[in-house]
Design a protein around this motif. Sequence first.
Motif, PDB file in Angstrom:
ATOM      1  N   LEU A 116       0.814  -1.217   0.000  1.00 17.58           N
ATOM      2  CA  LEU A 116       0.000   0.000   0.000  1.00 17.58           C
ATOM      3  C   LEU A 116       0.848   1.268   0.000  1.00 17.58           C
ATOM      4  N   ALA A 117       2.115   1.158   0.404  1.00 15.01           N
ATOM      5  CA  ALA A 117       2.997   2.334   0.428  1.00 15.01           C
ATOM      6  C   ALA A 117       3.312   2.831  -0.980  1.00 15.01           C
ATOM      7  N   ASN A 118       2.971   2.073  -1.997  1.00 11.60           N
ATOM      8  CA  ASN A 118       3.178   2.531  -3.371  1.00 11.60           C
ATOM      9  C   ASN A 118       2.184   3.618  -3.765  1.00 11.60           C
ATOM     10  N   PHE A 119       1.108   3.740  -3.013  1.00  6.41           N
ATOM     11  CA  PHE A 119       0.102   4.764  -3.273  1.00  6.41           C
ATOM     12  C   PHE A 119       0.324   5.920  -2.302  1.00  6.41           C
ATOM     13  N   TRP A 120       0.265   7.167  -2.809  1.00  7.02           N
ATOM     14  CA  TRP A 120       0.588   8.329  -1.981  1.00  7.02           C
ATOM     15  C   TRP A 120      -0.266   8.391  -0.725  1.00  7.02           C
ATOM     16  N   ILE A 121      -1.523   8.027  -0.822  1.00  8.97           N
ATOM     17  CA  ILE A 121      -2.417   8.159   0.320  1.00  8.97           C
ATOM     18  C   ILE A 121      -1.996   7.260   1.488  1.00  8.97           C
ATOM     19  N   PHE A 122      -1.278   6.168   1.212  1.00  6.75           N
ATOM     20  CA  PHE A 122      -0.811   5.261   2.259  1.00  6.75           C
ATOM     21  C   PHE A 122       0.705   5.248   2.384  1.00  6.75           C
ATOM     22  N   ASP A 123       1.388   6.214   1.763  1.00  9.92           N
ATOM     23  CA  ASP A 123       2.857   6.244   1.798  1.00  9.92           C
ATOM     24  C   ASP A 123       3.336   6.976   3.051  1.00  9.92           C
ATOM     25  N   TYR A 124       3.098   6.361   4.186  1.00  4.15           N
ATOM     26  CA  TYR A 124       3.586   6.896   5.453  1.00  4.15           C
ATOM     27  C   TYR A 124       3.994   5.730   6.338  1.00  4.15           C
ATOM     28  N   GLY A 125       4.787   6.035   7.327  1.00  2.00           N
ATOM     29  CA  GLY A 125       5.265   4.994   8.222  1.00  2.00           C
ATOM     30  C   GLY A 125       6.093   5.592   9.341  1.00  2.00           C
ATOM     31  N   THR A 126       7.032   4.809   9.842  1.00  2.00           N
ATOM     32  CA  THR A 126       7.864   5.219  10.963  1.00  2.00           C
ATOM     33  C   THR A 126       9.289   5.432  10.492  1.00  2.00           C
ATOM     34  N   PHE A 127       9.882   6.517  10.948  1.00  2.00           N
ATOM     35  CA  PHE A 127      11.267   6.860  10.643  1.00  2.00           C
ATOM     36  C   PHE A 127      12.033   6.831  11.960  1.00  2.00           C
ATOM     37  N   ILE A 128      13.071   5.983  12.049  1.00  2.00           N
ATOM     38  CA  ILE A 128      13.811   5.798  13.298  1.00  2.00           C
ATOM     39  C   ILE A 128      15.288   6.081  13.053  1.00  2.00           C
ATOM     40  N   LEU A 129      15.854   6.953  13.875  1.00  2.00           N
ATOM     41  CA  LEU A 129      17.286   7.251  13.842  1.00  2.00           C
ATOM     42  C   LEU A 129      17.923   6.676  15.095  1.00  2.00           C
ATOM     43  N   ALA A 130      19.027   5.952  14.922  1.00  2.00           N
ATOM     44  CA  ALA A 130      19.762   5.414  16.064  1.00  2.00           C
ATOM     45  C   ALA A 130      21.179   5.980  16.045  1.00  2.00           C
ATOM     46  N   THR A 131      21.718   6.202  17.231  1.00  2.00           N
ATOM     47  CA  THR A 131      23.070   6.723  17.343  1.00  2.00           C
ATOM     48  C   THR A 131      24.053   5.569  17.514  1.00  2.00           C
TER      49      THR A 131
END
Length: 158
Positions: A116-131
């Motif tokens: 579903l992330a291929n469609f703009w309306i569902f192209d969201y999620g979690t972004f995680i940065l680790a040190t």
Amino acid sequence: MHLREEEQVVKVFHHHPTPFVFDIFKVIAVTFPVFIILLLFEKVLPYKWYLLAHIVIFTIFGLIIIYVSLLFWMDKLVVTNYRVVHVNWKYLTVHDEAEVELNEISDIQTHEKGFLANFWIFDYGTFILATSSSEIAIKFLDAPNPEGIRRMVYHIKH
């Protein structure tokens, strides 16, 4: 968030609008039964009290919508040429700021909704940065195009 000397904002990311729409539908789903119950009491209540009850419910509903909107749109992920800063509003008066220097980033993870992330309306999620200490420093939920954010941070870092 204050910029340092010679620091420039490259991009500011806000949450994707689709989860916001889902939150608004949740508020409507909670408010709708109250109006149904009020409709059942139409014959019992005097007109003045019935009208006042509608005004009070609409006012409370409007304030809740404004509150949810402000919290949702005030959260942001700011990418500068030196660091990544996450401003996370918990309440209207309380917020957290987490920042990671670009040279301290050891791992960037993204999680999306699969096909579903291929469609703009569902192209969201979690972004995680680790040190480098392998602790999660920044976790930005409902990020628009998390994979694009990851590529941009890698590009700026190198």
